[in-house]
Design an enzyme around this catalytic site. Structure first.
Site, short mmCIF file in Angstrom:
data_model
loop_
_atom_site.label_atom_id
_atom_site.label_comp_id
_atom_site.label_asym_id
_atom_site.label_seq_id
_atom_site.Cartn_x
_atom_site.Cartn_y
_atom_site.Cartn_z
N LYS A 14 44.33 10.63 43.19
CA LYS A 14 44.46 9.55 44.20
C LYS A 14 43.59 8.35 43.84
CE LYS A 14 43.15 12.53 47.31
NZ LYS A 14 43.20 13.79 46.54
N ASP A 18 42.67 16.46 44.50
CA ASP A 18 42.48 16.19 43.07
C ASP A 18 43.78 15.87 42.33
OD1 ASP A 18 39.81 16.72 43.60
OD2 ASP A 18 39.93 18.80 42.92
N GLY A 57 36.13 13.76 45.90
CA GLY A 57 35.61 13.27 44.63
C GLY A 57 36.77 12.54 43.97
N HIS A 58 36.75 11.22 44.01
CA HIS A 58 37.86 10.43 43.48
C HIS A 58 37.41 9.73 42.20
CE1 HIS A 58 39.87 10.16 47.72
NE2 HIS A 58 39.67 11.40 47.30
N GLN A 62 41.53 14.55 50.03
CA GLN A 62 42.12 15.89 50.05
C GLN A 62 43.65 15.82 49.85
OE1 GLN A 62 39.53 15.34 52.87
NE2 GLN A 62 38.30 15.71 51.08
P1 GDP Z 1 41.51 12.67 43.41
O1 GDP Z 1 40.53 13.50 44.16
O2 GDP Z 1 42.92 12.86 43.90
O3 GDP Z 1 41.15 11.22 43.35
O4 GDP Z 1 41.51 13.23 41.91
P2 GDP Z 1 40.20 13.60 41.04
O5 GDP Z 1 39.59 12.36 40.56
O6 GDP Z 1 39.34 14.57 41.76
O7 GDP Z 1 40.87 14.44 39.89
C1 GDP Z 1 41.81 13.91 39.02
C2 GDP Z 1 41.27 14.01 37.58
O8 GDP Z 1 42.33 13.79 36.67
C3 GDP Z 1 40.25 12.94 37.26
O9 GDP Z 1 39.38 13.39 36.28
C4 GDP Z 1 41.12 11.78 36.76
O10 GDP Z 1 40.42 10.89 35.91
C5 GDP Z 1 42.16 12.55 35.99
N1 GDP Z 1 43.50 11.96 35.96
C6 GDP Z 1 44.13 11.21 36.92
N2 GDP Z 1 45.41 10.94 36.54
C7 GDP Z 1 45.58 11.53 35.33
C8 GDP Z 1 46.69 11.65 34.44
O11 GDP Z 1 47.80 11.17 34.67
N3 GDP Z 1 46.46 12.35 33.29
C9 GDP Z 1 45.27 12.93 33.00
N4 GDP Z 1 45.14 13.60 31.86
N5 GDP Z 1 44.21 12.85 33.83
C10 GDP Z 1 44.38 12.17 34.98
P1 IMO Z 2 39.72 15.12 46.96
O1 IMO Z 2 39.72 13.99 47.96
C1 IMO Z 2 40.11 19.45 46.34
C2 IMO Z 2 38.78 22.03 49.67
C3 IMO Z 2 37.58 22.93 49.48
C4 IMO Z 2 37.90 24.06 50.45
C5 IMO Z 2 38.59 23.34 51.61
C6 IMO Z 2 37.65 23.04 52.78
O2 IMO Z 2 38.82 14.91 45.81
O3 IMO Z 2 41.11 15.48 46.60
P2 IMO Z 2 35.68 21.31 53.19
O4 IMO Z 2 34.39 21.11 52.48
O5 IMO Z 2 36.55 20.12 53.24
O6 IMO Z 2 35.49 21.92 54.56
O7 IMO Z 2 36.45 22.43 52.32
O8 IMO Z 2 39.09 22.13 51.07
N1 IMO Z 2 38.56 20.59 49.37
C7 IMO Z 2 39.05 19.94 48.31
N2 IMO Z 2 39.74 20.38 47.24
N3 IMO Z 2 39.86 18.13 46.47
C8 IMO Z 2 39.20 17.66 47.55
O9 IMO Z 2 39.05 16.33 47.79
C9 IMO Z 2 38.72 18.58 48.51
N4 IMO Z 2 38.01 18.46 49.65
C10 IMO Z 2 37.94 19.69 50.18
O10 IMO Z 2 37.48 23.37 48.15
O11 IMO Z 2 38.86 24.94 49.91
MG MG Z 3 39.00 14.89 43.79
#
Ligand code: GDP
Ligand code: IMO
Ligand code: MG
Length: 454
Positions: free
Chosen positions: A15, A12, A39-40, A225
């Protein structure tokens, strides 16, 4: 050429947003590991897309590939594709025939084992990720290519399903239903195989990508991840079951390390830490019941610290998208990042979420750890040792809330000075240049310093 996007912390980090920002110049975006545990998020033009399997380039209409290192739940994949089509996107997704398939018994067993594991539970997403990679390593998995061949599919299921049923019923004493029924699984998964065939979705991933590269296309490799969740380099056993680190990009696509190594490997850094799941976190602020080890919600971590944690959590929207549960948050952890920079060989950094910290008087960073009376600068190899580390903090003056869209338009020098001091400290410590700075979730809210495709 390739550009590889890698999470440098605990997932999170943003990416999906970076894939979107740089994706304009890419022709193909390939995921190389993980599955629908990811979850991207991509935010553009007031629209928010949360992608779990379809590579994030879909929002820009780029070809998406799920590499052989991924584990694919066809139900999630087709639901996601159908939902994106309803939103007027036309995702063009290819799936590696060598990728492994997540079946319903994998999901069921993920839940069953998590409940049994107690202190060893990682708090998984219960998507069946671990059990599917287990079967891959155990050489009893079902691969995407097997869904296309009725005889092979039936043979594989007839071998493996009775074992899974016995495991659930006899070891864990659970009732089993159609998730463990060979005929039901065969019918359902053959249908997925037919749809994959009809939509001409399967590819020999390495060959497909290499041919595109040879033809001059730009390929982006999208990690899921993060490095501290890597099964080899992360906080085992509180990790996922694949290799999010950059080595996974070669094994998980079939491109050679020399090919991937010719391009940039960009580490995505969140300017603080967030964590979904259990395990130690030396720079944690406050705590979350059932996730922070030994956390007592009645005692807490002190009012000031809990208030700070809540402030960062609220500003950063650090609450589970499905459950609404608070995520664990903490200050940036430099030993974790030094470890990630080495393991991945980062050539550039994208540092996100500096807007979230705006308005704080002081911003802290875990600069090193005190471990058994010694100062150390990277994470120790066992998680028990990591749990004994105390962070030694460095303090930075905070920066004000500003118009971040304006900053993004004006460029790096428009970032408040104290925030630049913070960014440059990170870059210096990791000996890696800054390529981008995230100042908000939208496509236009990124300060681009370097474009890896130029
Ligand atoms: P990922 O799993 O690495 O793709 O990241 P996620 O999408 O799960 O979580 C990142 C969250 O932060 C999402 O809601 C993005 O829209 C948000 N986000 C990404 N970059 C920024 C940033 O620079 N500032 C803020 N405030 N939010 C961001
Ligand atoms: P993105 O790509 C944050 C965490 C889970 C758990 C551990 C193992 O959005 O960054 P799993 O279901 O993979 O066997 O769970 O990894 N986890 C993540 N945490 N972002 C993710 O993906 C994750 N995918 C798995 O919470 O601790
Ligand atoms: Mg994510």
């Amino acid at each position: 050429m390739t550009v590889t996007i890698v999470g440098s912390q605990l997932g999170d980090e943003g990416k999906g947003g970076v894939v979107d920002v740089y994706g304009d110049a890419a022709d193909v975006v390939a995921r190389y590991q993980g599955g629908d545990n990811a979850g991207h998020t991509v935010v553009h033009d007031g629209e928010k897309y949360k992608l779990s399997l379809v590579p994030s380039g879909a929002v820009r209409g780029k070809v998406g590939v799920l590499g052989n290192g991924c584990v694919v739940n066809p139900e999630t994949l087709f639901n996601e594709i159908d939902t994106l089509r309803e939103r007027d996107l036309e995702p063009d997704v290819r799936v590696a025939e060598r990728a492994h398939v997540i079946l319903p018994y994998h999901r069921a067993l993920d839940g069953i084992e998590e409940a049994e594991k107690e202190d060893l539970a990682a708090g998984t997403t219960k998507r069946g990720i671990g059990p599917t990679y287990e079967d891959k390593a155990g050489r009893r998995g079902v691969r995407v290519g097997d869904l296309l061949d009725p005889d092979v599919l039936r043979e594989r299921l007839e071998y493996v399903v009775p074992q899974k049923k016995a495991l659930a019923e006899e070891v864990f004493e659970k009732e089993t239903g159609e998730a463990f029924d060979i005929d039901h699984l065969y019918e359902t998964y053959r249908e997925y195989g037919k749809r994959l065939e009809e939509e001409d979705m399967t590819v020999d991933c390495g060959t497909f990508l290499q041919e595109r590269i040879d033809a001059g296309d730009n390929v982006m490799l999208e990690g899921a991840q993060g490095t501290s969740l890597d099964i080899d380099h992360g906080v085992y056993p509180y990790v996922t079951s694949s290799n999010p680190s950059s080595g996974g990009a070669t094994v998980g696509t079939g491109l050679g390390p020399t090919v991937v190594g010719q391009g940039d490997v960009i580490g995505i850094v969140k300017a603080y830490l967030s964590r979904v799941g259990t395990g130690p976190l030396p720079t944690e602020l406050g705590g979350v019941e059932d996730q922070t080890p030994d956390y007592d919600p009645d005692e807490g971590a002190g009012d000031d610290e809990e208030a700070l944690a809540t402030q960062i959590r609220d500003e950063g929207g650090e609450y589970g998208t499905v459950t609404g549960r608070p995520r664990r948050v903490g200050w940036l952890d430099m030993p974790m990042l030094r470890h990630a920079a080495r393991a991945n060989g980062f050539t550039g950094l994208a540092i996100n979420h500096i807007d979230v910290l705006a308005g704080l008087e002081e911003v802290k960073v875990g600069h090193s750890y005190e471990f058994d009376g010694e100062e150390i600068f990277t994470v120790p190899p066992t998680t028990e040792q990591w749990g004994r580390c105390d962070a030694t903090f460095k303090s930075f003056d905070g920066w004000p809330e500003v118009d971040w869209a304006e900053v993004a338009a004006d460029g790096y020098e428009a970032i408040p000075e104290n925030a630049r001091t913070y960014l440059e400290y990170i870059s210096d410590e990791l000996d890696t240049p800054i390529y981008a700075v995230g100042v908000g979730p939208g496509r236009g809210e990124t300060v681009i310093v370097e474009n890896p495709y130029e």
